[in-house]
Design an enzyme around this catalytic site. Structure first.
Site, PDB file in Angstrom:
ATOM      1  N   CYS A  74      -2.805  95.246  25.506  1.00  0.00           N
ATOM      2  CA  CYS A  74      -2.300  93.874  25.421  1.00  0.00           C
ATOM      3  C   CYS A  74      -3.312  92.950  24.742  1.00  0.00           C
ATOM      4  O   CYS A  74      -2.935  92.083  23.948  1.00  0.00           O
ATOM      5  CB  CYS A  74      -1.951  93.355  26.813  1.00  0.00           C
ATOM      6  SG  CYS A  74      -0.525  94.183  27.575  1.00  0.00           S
ATOM      7  N   CYS A  81      -2.298  89.793  30.027  1.00  0.00           N
ATOM      8  CA  CYS A  81      -2.829  91.040  30.586  1.00  0.00           C
ATOM      9  C   CYS A  81      -4.158  91.367  29.908  1.00  0.00           C
ATOM     10  O   CYS A  81      -4.316  91.214  28.698  1.00  0.00           O
ATOM     11  CB  CYS A  81      -1.838  92.174  30.383  1.00  0.00           C
ATOM     12  SG  CYS A  81      -2.480  93.813  30.817  1.00  0.00           S
TER      13      CYS A  81
END
Length: 387
Positions: free
Chosen positions: A320, A315
């Site tokens: 992330c 991601c």
């Protein structure tokens, strides 16, 4: 900027799906687009304007009614308008306050002139009609203003809906006249403000189609489909879109108000929708429900207590990419730390914004039909069932 300079360009189609571009005084909007909901001028979850840019937000959506009752549109006007007030330089869409006619049903009285509210904050009376809504939105100086309408319940009786839609059409004409007058004022905050009309009609196709045909003749800057996702099934919503959208101008942006899930968006694009907004990504994020391409991650679950992985491998969201683990994010939420809400909302809004980029890419390459099938399968269900 002339109206021609603010034109919507239809770049490509695949079936009824549209790939477009809307040029505005505050920047160009690539469509289909998801508008990030900032009800009171801020995303719930503690995201700053620079955060919104980092997650590739194109449009911020603000609530006319809420900004009117607190802090006040006159104050915001004195401070230079909503863009300067919020420090957001990109496009902003403001709703009209019409949805509060629906959501504050126990606190309002509807007449031809407009609607009298009892403010949900302190109970004081507030009157809002087409002219008042346009004045408030003119004071805010948003990029796109929405016409004042009534949003009848999806399952309301047909006779009520027919009368409501007829009144909304009369209100639209008053909105157009008021907007024209306010934009011409010497000290207008945004003399290039665009106006979108709203199609209503609950779940009655004939009322919807007749309304769509009439408002299409008004040559507005854009057209919204309102009054859906307010009690009907998804199948009913898709059926209404199938029957209504073909009667709205194809060469103008089309906006499905208040919708929805990733699946709703994919289905809406397939039916010719350009603009979407919904509180789902931020609201679900604040409750620890995170969207991924493997289904929803319910981060509060005990199974993530020692999980070192990011929310989703690969991601591109700031959370992330930075490597914050599921275990840490779960800890933040369980400890009631605001950082946990911020991380979750940031991830979910990035997911939605990136989904729209993927949709645009698929339309650009003529692969939307196959992309839709694959994405619907990927995002359905819970991630736990696939791990």
């Amino acid at each position: 900027m002339s109206r021609e300079d603010a034109a919507y360009t239809l770049l490509k189609t695949e079936g009824r799906a549209k790939r477009g571009r809307l040029k505005t005084v505050h920047g160009t909007i690539e469509t289909p687009v998801f508008m990030n909901v900032a009800t009171c001028g801020a995303i719930k979850g503690g995201l700053s304007q620079s955060d919104l840019e980092s997650i590739r937000t194109q449009v911020m959506l603000c609530n006319t009614y809420h900004l009117h009752v607190r802090t006040g549109d006159e104050t915001i006007r004195e401070l230079g308008g909503l863009h300067k007030f919020t420090h957001w330089t990109h496009p902003i869409l403001t709703d009209s306050g019409g949805f509060q006619v629906f959501s504050l049903a126990e606190l309002r009285n509807i007449k031809e002139e407009g609607v009298t509210f009892h403010c949900h904050i302190d109970g004081r009376k507030i009157f809002m009609g087409p002219e008042e809504s346009m004045r408030i939105q003119s004071n805010l100086g948003s990029t796109i203003a929405m016409a004042f309408d009534e949003c009848p319940p999806a399952l309301a009786e047909e006779a009520y809906v027919k009368n409501s839609v007829a009144r909304t059409e009369r209100w639209l004409l008053r909105c157009m006249e008021a907007m024209k007058r306010f934009k011409a004022e010497e000290n207008a905050v945004n003399p290039h403000q665009l106006l979108f009309g709203i199609n209503q009609g609950a779940i009655y196709p004939e009322i919807r189609i007749d309304n769509a045909k009439r408002i299409a003749e008004l040559d507005l800057d854009g057209y919204a489909v309102g009054g859906l996702a307010v009690g009907e099934t998804h199948e009913q919503m898709y059926d209404i879109l199938d029957q209504t959208v073909p009667h709205l101008p194809k060469d103008k942006p089309t906006y499905l108000m208040g919708v929805g899930t990733p699946a709703n968006i994919l289905e809406g694009v397939d039916r010719g929708i350009d603009f979407f907004d919904c509180v789902y990504p931020s609201r679900n994020g604040r409750h620890g429900n995170l969207y991924t391409n493997h289904g929803t991650v319910h981060i509060r679950n005990a199974r993530y207590e020692k999980d070192p992985r990011p929310i989703e491998e690969g991601c591109g969201c700031p959370v992330c990419r930075a490597g914050y683990s599921r275990a840490y994010i779960r800890h933040l939420l369980k400890a009631d730390e605001a950082l946990g809400l911020r991380f979750c909302v940031m991830h979910n809004l990035y997911f939605y914004n990136h989904l729209m980029e993927e949709i645009r890419d698929a339309l650009d390459t003529g692969n939307f039909a196959s992309f839709k099938r694959e994405k619907l399968e990927a995002v359905s269900g819970n991630a736990e069932d696939r791990e």
